[in-house]
Write an enzyme that holds these catalytic residues in place. Structure first.
Site, PDB file in Angstrom:
ATOM      1  N   GLY A 169       0.633   3.151  -8.734  1.00  0.00           N
ATOM      2  CA  GLY A 169      -0.379   3.030  -7.687  1.00  0.00           C
ATOM      3  C   GLY A 169      -0.719   4.391  -7.116  1.00  0.00           C
ATOM      4  O   GLY A 169      -0.072   4.873  -6.189  1.00  0.00           O
TER       5      GLY A 169
ATOM      6  N   SER B 240       0.082   9.909  -1.486  1.00  0.00           N
ATOM      7  CA  SER B 240       1.530   9.851  -1.680  1.00  0.00           C
ATOM      8  C   SER B 240       1.975  10.763  -2.813  1.00  0.00           C
ATOM      9  O   SER B 240       3.104  11.272  -2.813  1.00  0.00           O
ATOM     10  CB  SER B 240       1.985   8.407  -1.935  1.00  0.00           C
ATOM     11  OG  SER B 240       1.309   7.846  -3.039  1.00  0.00           O
TER      12      SER B 240
ATOM     13  N   ASP C  96      -2.209   4.539 -12.669  1.00  0.00           N
ATOM     14  CA  ASP C  96      -3.215   3.725 -11.976  1.00  0.00           C
ATOM     15  C   ASP C  96      -4.443   3.600 -12.873  1.00  0.00           C
ATOM     16  O   ASP C  96      -4.805   4.556 -13.564  1.00  0.00           O
ATOM     17  CB  ASP C  96      -3.608   4.406 -10.657  1.00  0.00           C
ATOM     18  CG  ASP C  96      -4.271   3.457  -9.661  1.00  0.00           C
ATOM     19  OD1 ASP C  96      -5.148   2.671 -10.076  1.00  0.00           O
ATOM     20  OD2 ASP C  96      -3.930   3.520  -8.474  1.00  0.00           O
TER      21      ASP C  96
ATOM     22  N   GLY D 259      -9.084   0.280  -8.347  1.00  0.00           N
ATOM     23  CA  GLY D 259      -8.770  -0.306  -7.055  1.00  0.00           C
ATOM     24  C   GLY D 259      -7.994  -1.600  -7.158  1.00  0.00           C
ATOM     25  O   GLY D 259      -8.307  -2.452  -7.993  1.00  0.00           O
TER      26      GLY D 259
ATOM     27  N   ASP E 273       3.947   1.069  -5.591  1.00  0.00           N
ATOM     28  CA  ASP E 273       2.963   0.982  -4.507  1.00  0.00           C
ATOM     29  C   ASP E 273       1.587   0.670  -5.098  1.00  0.00           C
ATOM     30  O   ASP E 273       0.581   1.253  -4.708  1.00  0.00           O
ATOM     31  CB  ASP E 273       2.933   2.300  -3.723  1.00  0.00           C
ATOM     32  CG  ASP E 273       2.139   2.193  -2.428  1.00  0.00           C
ATOM     33  OD1 ASP E 273       2.034   1.074  -1.871  1.00  0.00           O
ATOM     34  OD2 ASP E 273       1.623   3.222  -1.972  1.00  0.00           O
TER      35      ASP E 273
ATOM     36  N   HIS F  22      -0.591  -5.369  -4.163  1.00  0.00           N
ATOM     37  CA  HIS F  22       0.371  -5.898  -3.208  1.00  0.00           C
ATOM     38  C   HIS F  22       0.453  -7.422  -3.167  1.00  0.00           C
ATOM     39  O   HIS F  22       1.122  -7.980  -2.301  1.00  0.00           O
ATOM     40  CB  HIS F  22       0.066  -5.347  -1.805  1.00  0.00           C
ATOM     41  CG  HIS F  22       0.391  -3.899  -1.658  1.00  0.00           C
ATOM     42  ND1 HIS F  22      -0.348  -2.920  -2.275  1.00  0.00           N
ATOM     43  CD2 HIS F  22       1.381  -3.252  -0.999  1.00  0.00           C
ATOM     44  CE1 HIS F  22       0.162  -1.726  -1.983  1.00  0.00           C
ATOM     45  NE2 HIS F  22       1.207  -1.911  -1.212  1.00  0.00           N
TER      46      HIS F  22
ATOM     47  N   HIS G  89       7.029   0.292  -1.191  1.00  0.00           N
ATOM     48  CA  HIS G  89       6.217   0.517   0.001  1.00  0.00           C
ATOM     49  C   HIS G  89       5.660  -0.814   0.483  1.00  0.00           C
ATOM     50  O   HIS G  89       5.546  -1.770  -0.275  1.00  0.00           O
ATOM     51  CB  HIS G  89       5.061   1.471  -0.303  1.00  0.00           C
ATOM     52  CG  HIS G  89       4.394   2.004   0.911  1.00  0.00           C
ATOM     53  ND1 HIS G  89       3.025   2.168   1.025  1.00  0.00           N
ATOM     54  CD2 HIS G  89       4.913   2.411   2.109  1.00  0.00           C
ATOM     55  CE1 HIS G  89       2.749   2.670   2.214  1.00  0.00           C
ATOM     56  NE2 HIS G  89       3.860   2.824   2.892  1.00  0.00           N
ATOM     57  N   ASP G  90       5.316  -0.866   1.774  1.00  0.00           N
ATOM     58  CA  ASP G  90       4.720  -2.049   2.402  1.00  0.00           C
ATOM     59  C   ASP G  90       5.647  -3.254   2.348  1.00  0.00           C
ATOM     60  O   ASP G  90       5.243  -4.367   1.985  1.00  0.00           O
ATOM     61  CB  ASP G  90       3.360  -2.372   1.771  1.00  0.00           C
ATOM     62  CG  ASP G  90       2.344  -1.267   2.019  1.00  0.00           C
ATOM     63  OD1 ASP G  90       2.275  -0.770   3.157  1.00  0.00           O
ATOM     64  OD2 ASP G  90       1.646  -0.879   1.064  1.00  0.00           O
TER      65      ASP G  90
END
Length: 215
Positions: free
Chosen positions: A46, A52, A71, A75, A141, A144, A169-170
């Site tokens: 990601g 990051s 990636d 998006g 990341d 999600h 993350h998250d």
């Protein structure tokens, strides 16, 4: 935990880069990269616009390591048109799709990290199916929602070396503060016994590989 200090110019580059990584969590990424990077390459799932990756690249430079960041640059679900985090400036009108790759390249070039950060442009699942290189650190990341988080974990975590780091993350234990898919996969990882948690910073969770399998 590393006591390394991120250079001021790279802190500035990270802060000004487009993205969603809070600075305190970014510094935790940097410190984790410094700590684990000497053992081998670092992989990020990601990339988005490279925010990051600047933190990771700064850590990789100090550790003598390298960051591979994966990636497709079209998006993830939550940043598509109609979603709250959508950025219309990243749309490519020729194809009617998002394209964060040019912004990522500009971010990394401006930070002076093109030697440390290598972009791999493609879907995480496809790239994972071809991957064979052991990883000292893996940062998940990407998408999600349940399916992409699960596939990123199952496809990439087996490549983390014993004593290496797996970072999510998250991770939001409270549903009122964020989506639950990364949290559920994180709990699955802990339950597997293959990783133990060594650090928390905001929604960032750092785990270290201590056993075989991924659960």
């Amino acid at each position: 935990m590393s006591n390394a200090t991120m250079p001021a110019d790279l802190v500035h580059a990270a802060k000004r880069a487009k993205g969603f990584m809070p600075h305190a969590e970014g510094l935790a990424l940097f410190e984790t990269a410094v700590e684990y990077g000497p053992r081998g390459p670092i992989c990020e799932i990601g990339t988005y616009c490279g925010k990051s990756a600047v933190y990771l690249g700064a850590g990789a430079r100090q550790a003598g390591s390298v960051v591979l960041t994966v990636d497709h640059h079209r998006g993830s679900e939550e940043i598509q048109p109609g979603w709250p985090h959508h950025d219309p400036t990243l749309m490519d009108p020729r194809f009617g799709k998002m394209d964060s790759l040019p912004t990522f390249r500009s971010t990394i070039a401006a930070a002076g990290l093109e030697e440390e950060v290598i972009a791999i442009v493609g879907a995480s699942e496809r790239v994972a199916g071809l991957w064979n290189t052991p990883l000292a650190m893996l940062f998940i990341d990407g998408g999600h929602s349940e399916d992409p988080v699960t596939k990123d974990y199952e496809g990439w975590a087996p490549h983390v070396i014993m004593g290496g780091a797996l970072v999510f993350h998250d991770v939001y234990p409270d549903p009122g503060t964020g989506g639950q898919a990364p949290y559920r996969v994180y709990l699955r990882v802990l339950a597997s016994g293959a990783f133990r948690e060594v650090r928390q910073e905001g929604s960032l969770r750092v785990l270290e590989r201590v056993g075989p399998g991924i659960g």
